[in-house]
Design a protein around this motif. Structure first.
Motif, PDB file in Angstrom:
ATOM      1  N   GLY A   1     211.815  75.582  55.219  1.00  0.00           N
ATOM      2  CA  GLY A   1     210.422  75.571  54.794  1.00  0.00           C
ATOM      3  C   GLY A   1     210.240  75.638  53.297  1.00  0.00           C
ATOM      4  O   GLY A   1     209.129  75.438  52.800  1.00  0.00           O
TER       5      GLY A   1
ATOM      6  N   ARG B   1     211.922  71.044  52.094  1.00  0.00           N
ATOM      7  CA  ARG B   1     210.904  70.060  52.452  1.00  0.00           C
ATOM      8  C   ARG B   1     211.138  68.740  51.737  1.00  0.00           C
ATOM      9  O   ARG B   1     210.938  67.666  52.311  1.00  0.00           O
ATOM     10  CB  ARG B   1     209.500  70.586  52.138  1.00  0.00           C
ATOM     11  CG  ARG B   1     209.076  71.777  52.980  1.00  0.00           C
ATOM     12  CD  ARG B   1     208.925  71.471  54.473  1.00  0.00           C
ATOM     13  NE  ARG B   1     210.207  71.424  55.151  1.00  0.00           N
ATOM     14  CZ  ARG B   1     210.530  70.630  56.169  1.00  0.00           C
ATOM     15  NH1 ARG B   1     209.677  69.802  56.670  1.00  0.00           N
ATOM     16  NH2 ARG B   1     211.714  70.660  56.717  1.00  0.00           N
TER      17      ARG B   1
ATOM     18  N   THR C   1     208.803  76.122  58.791  1.00  0.00           N
ATOM     19  CA  THR C   1     208.094  74.843  58.737  1.00  0.00           C
ATOM     20  C   THR C   1     207.191  74.668  59.944  1.00  0.00           C
ATOM     21  O   THR C   1     207.613  74.904  61.077  1.00  0.00           O
ATOM     22  CB  THR C   1     209.112  73.692  58.673  1.00  0.00           C
ATOM     23  OG1 THR C   1     209.966  73.916  57.548  1.00  0.00           O
ATOM     24  CG2 THR C   1     208.427  72.350  58.539  1.00  0.00           C
TER      25      THR C   1
END
Length: 71
Positions: A14, A19, A39
């Protein structure tokens, strides 16, 4: 340039670097963001609310992901 203080060999799930790497792997457009926790299961932070270091970490993840999803 990248903020090497926020770059990790194994980024947290996350995180901005995670990402960026995932976006590149799945063929998504460059769109700096991250999640405060896991996430899709926690608050998403958009570029407008990211620090320069967080954007740099996303960029690093995106620019350095060499693998691609084979659709």
């Amino acid at each position: 340039m990248y903020d090497l203080d926020v770059i990790k060999d194994s980024p947290d799930h996350g995180s901005p670097q995670d990402r960026g790497s995932a976006d590149r792997y799945y063929g998504r457009h460059h769109n700096p963001h991250y999640y405060v926790g896991n996430t899709y299961q926690s608050e998403r932070v958009e570029k407008s609310n990211m620090t320069a270091g967080e954007v740099a970490a996303y960029d690093y993840g995106y620019d350095n992901e060499e693998d691609r999803k084979d659709w």
